[in-house]
Motif scaffolding. Sequence first.
Motif, PDB file in Angstrom:
ATOM      1  N   GLU A 162     -36.850  58.494  23.662  1.00  0.00           N
ATOM      2  CA  GLU A 162     -37.925  58.205  22.713  1.00  0.00           C
ATOM      3  C   GLU A 162     -37.340  57.646  21.422  1.00  0.00           C
ATOM      4  OE1 GLU A 162     -39.827  61.976  22.465  1.00  0.00           O
ATOM      5  OE2 GLU A 162     -40.957  61.697  24.303  1.00  0.00           O
ATOM      6  N   ASN A 163     -36.395  56.746  21.555  1.00  0.00           N
ATOM      7  CA  ASN A 163     -35.742  56.121  20.403  1.00  0.00           C
ATOM      8  C   ASN A 163     -35.984  54.622  20.432  1.00  0.00           C
ATOM      9  OD1 ASN A 163     -34.471  57.691  18.436  1.00  0.00           O
ATOM     10  ND2 ASN A 163     -32.705  58.132  19.729  1.00  0.00           N
ATOM     11  N   TYR A 164     -35.978  54.020  19.268  1.00  0.00           N
ATOM     12  CA  TYR A 164     -36.086  52.568  19.138  1.00  0.00           C
ATOM     13  C   TYR A 164     -34.893  51.913  19.830  1.00  0.00           C
ATOM     14  CZ  TYR A 164     -36.288  48.004  16.902  1.00  0.00           C
ATOM     15  OH  TYR A 164     -36.337  46.660  16.675  1.00  0.00           O
ATOM     16  N   PRO A 165     -35.074  50.826  20.590  1.00  0.00           N
ATOM     17  CA  PRO A 165     -36.277  49.985  20.710  1.00  0.00           C
ATOM     18  C   PRO A 165     -37.121  50.292  21.945  1.00  0.00           C
ATOM     19  CG  PRO A 165     -34.423  48.826  21.637  1.00  0.00           C
ATOM     20  CD  PRO A 165     -33.899  50.172  21.204  1.00  0.00           C
ATOM     21  N   PHE A 166     -36.952  51.478  22.548  1.00  0.00           N
ATOM     22  CA  PHE A 166     -37.657  51.793  23.788  1.00  0.00           C
ATOM     23  C   PHE A 166     -38.993  52.460  23.481  1.00  0.00           C
ATOM     24  CE2 PHE A 166     -33.032  52.368  24.146  1.00  0.00           C
ATOM     25  CZ  PHE A 166     -32.733  51.232  24.874  1.00  0.00           C
ATOM     26  N   GLN A 167     -38.915  53.630  22.914  1.00  0.00           N
ATOM     27  CA  GLN A 167     -40.096  54.328  22.420  1.00  0.00           C
ATOM     28  C   GLN A 167     -39.729  54.822  21.030  1.00  0.00           C
ATOM     29  OE1 GLN A 167     -41.805  57.199  25.218  1.00  0.00           O
ATOM     30  NE2 GLN A 167     -40.596  56.295  26.861  1.00  0.00           N
ATOM     31  N   PHE A 168     -40.667  54.855  20.142  1.00  0.00           N
ATOM     32  CA  PHE A 168     -40.302  55.208  18.774  1.00  0.00           C
ATOM     33  C   PHE A 168     -41.534  55.655  18.005  1.00  0.00           C
ATOM     34  CE2 PHE A 168     -40.488  50.681  19.583  1.00  0.00           C
ATOM     35  CZ  PHE A 168     -41.460  50.219  18.685  1.00  0.00           C
ATOM     36  N   ASN A 169     -41.277  56.271  16.891  1.00  0.00           N
ATOM     37  CA  ASN A 169     -42.379  56.674  16.020  1.00  0.00           C
ATOM     38  C   ASN A 169     -41.981  56.548  14.573  1.00  0.00           C
ATOM     39  OD1 ASN A 169     -41.180  59.348  15.192  1.00  0.00           O
ATOM     40  ND2 ASN A 169     -41.344  59.686  17.389  1.00  0.00           N
ATOM     41  N   PHE A 170     -42.985  56.370  13.741  1.00  0.00           N
ATOM     42  CA  PHE A 170     -42.802  56.274  12.302  1.00  0.00           C
ATOM     43  C   PHE A 170     -43.400  57.507  11.634  1.00  0.00           C
ATOM     44  CE2 PHE A 170     -42.953  51.861  13.737  1.00  0.00           C
ATOM     45  CZ  PHE A 170     -41.915  51.278  13.017  1.00  0.00           C
ATOM     46  N   SER A 171     -42.836  57.874  10.529  1.00  0.00           N
ATOM     47  CA  SER A 171     -43.425  58.926   9.701  1.00  0.00           C
ATOM     48  C   SER A 171     -43.313  58.505   8.245  1.00  0.00           C
ATOM     49  CB  SER A 171     -42.712  60.265   9.925  1.00  0.00           C
ATOM     50  OG  SER A 171     -41.326  60.149   9.696  1.00  0.00           O
ATOM     51  N   PHE A 172     -44.434  58.511   7.550  1.00  0.00           N
ATOM     52  CA  PHE A 172     -44.482  58.127   6.144  1.00  0.00           C
ATOM     53  C   PHE A 172     -45.112  59.258   5.349  1.00  0.00           C
ATOM     54  CE2 PHE A 172     -45.077  54.369   8.809  1.00  0.00           C
ATOM     55  CZ  PHE A 172     -43.986  53.601   8.422  1.00  0.00           C
ATOM     56  N   PHE A 173     -44.526  59.553   4.194  1.00  0.00           N
ATOM     57  CA  PHE A 173     -45.008  60.654   3.371  1.00  0.00           C
ATOM     58  C   PHE A 173     -45.279  60.175   1.953  1.00  0.00           C
ATOM     59  CE2 PHE A 173     -42.226  62.365   6.658  1.00  0.00           C
ATOM     60  CZ  PHE A 173     -43.053  63.317   7.239  1.00  0.00           C
ATOM     61  N   ASN A 174     -46.187  60.882   1.295  1.00  0.00           N
ATOM     62  CA  ASN A 174     -46.466  60.541  -0.100  1.00  0.00           C
ATOM     63  C   ASN A 174     -45.257  60.901  -0.962  1.00  0.00           C
ATOM     64  OD1 ASN A 174     -46.941  63.247   0.492  1.00  0.00           O
ATOM     65  ND2 ASN A 174     -48.289  63.511  -1.259  1.00  0.00           N
ATOM     66  N   PRO A 175     -45.033  60.185  -2.069  1.00  0.00           N
ATOM     67  CA  PRO A 175     -43.851  60.453  -2.900  1.00  0.00           C
ATOM     68  C   PRO A 175     -43.887  61.817  -3.571  1.00  0.00           C
ATOM     69  CG  PRO A 175     -45.294  58.833  -3.932  1.00  0.00           C
ATOM     70  CD  PRO A 175     -45.816  59.034  -2.540  1.00  0.00           C
TER      71      PRO A 175
END
Length: 577
Positions: A162-175
Amino acid sequence: LLTDCPGFVGGPNGVFVSNISLTDNGKDYYGTYINDDWKVTPKLTVNLGLRWDFFGLVGEHHENQANFVPGGPPTGQPMYIIPPGKNSGNLSASFINLLAKDGIQLAVTNKYGQGLGNSQPKNFAPRLGVAYQVSPKLVVRAGFGLFYNGFENRGFSPNIGENYPFQFNFSFFNPDASHPINNFAGCATATPAGGPTLETGFTCTPLDPVSPLFNASGLSLRGIQFDYKTPYSMGGNLTLQYQLTSSMSVQAGYVTSLARHLESFPGTNNIKSIQPSSVKPETLVDFPDFGRNTSYAATEGSSYYHALQTKVEKQFAGGLNFLAAYTWSKTMSDAGDLLNGGSLRGYRAPGVPGLGIHFDYGVASFDVRNVFHFSGGYELPFGKGKHFMSDASGFANAAVGGWSVIWSSTLQGGQPITLGCPNGTAQGLGCGDLFTGQPLKLGLHNDSNLKLSWFGNPAAFTQPCVLGTGGPTGCVALTGPGALGGLTQVPGPGFHRLDFSVFKNFQLTERFRLQFRTEVFNILNHPNFNAPGFGGNGVVAISGSTDFTNSKFGEIGSTRDAPYDPRQIQFALKLYY
């Protein structure tokens, strides 16, 4: 998942985007052993054994996996390893540039084999056992062994497929707590004020690894320790057994198990210093352009178990048999069952040098200090051939003969409850409560809400002050590791249960016998309660029940035996022939 917060600061606190699907995984295992029993003398027997095991790393059969190595072997530098082939060409310029910016070496190679790491090959495990008959009634037994186990209770994560470039995910958080995400996934232009909306969706996070719009900012990099150490335990015991009568014996023994290189989930790209929450977290991690606290497995946990195990056993004679066993034990660990909440208490500072997961080495979540079991059966001495009314026949024998009782009881102490701070004290790190020195007053009682509660004195706890603010009220001002509090653990509710059965045998003929059973489970109708804060298995934890500043502190929300385990009675007929 897009979490929107209208009416507050106009945007989400966190955004998570993923294309995670399935992988075709496999691993290799080989093992062999030899053993021999050697009767040295008529009274002394020695058992010798040697086992070898090889546990391969988990590989993806189509080489669709990548491993993030944050440091250490093989080069001492952070690396992102991808097998060569068609997939190694599916790397966006954004990803390559951010790797270089954060000092991560890109290694496109197949020299590391299945699992993109090293498996430990020299897993030789010796075993030794000794039995010595001191006298006709006394036997001494001892043993020691080394036991490797590479099939950890891990489940499907971390899965480096589940790692890029096969499967992947993003996580974004507020500052910070006062501002939403204001630039979604590194879009070329800022999204509408307050961050992304349901209208804009995920247009700036394409899940095509070579899309011109692909931006690797916030990408999660999963990893498994490159130089993987096979977890092992060292088990030993020294036991004395003495025969009291022809049917009864007593036994006492010291038993230990010392485990090393236990697999744990410390995560990677964690906060690496103790700073106030006003400091931006991206300045406190090694790889600021990638996701924080991402999945990473390392074999760095350890534990010990020490126990005094005793028992009295009476084999069936004179209509009676029973087994009484008592164990006093203690288990300490900084690792836990990975499928049941990791360490079951969380790590306070897994990425801070000098602290790590060993900073949370304490009583294991499954530790039970005292356990007593008593079970057995008794044929009542009435009826034909018994001590009383031995000459009974006909209806009299049918009425008083053939009765027996069976019981099973358990009395044990509670498992530890670990209390975290009501307020975090440092940016991105955990915190534990502190004892004030006042009595804990643990036990079942009704709290101020007339609810069943376990903690009787909230004033027995406090917490370190929040760095940079001095609050909350009554906190203790501490610096350095002390600012993260202690590993505060208290025993939870115990477990007590008695099952009781009555059997009646009817001898119909020499060949046929009918047995009527009445079996009563939890005959005393005694409830056994879960600890405050317990959740899982269909149970929702009560919010605030482990927060000493909350009015629901200590409140118990469920029983231990699902759903309520009241007294249960069942009847049965069984025909023997």
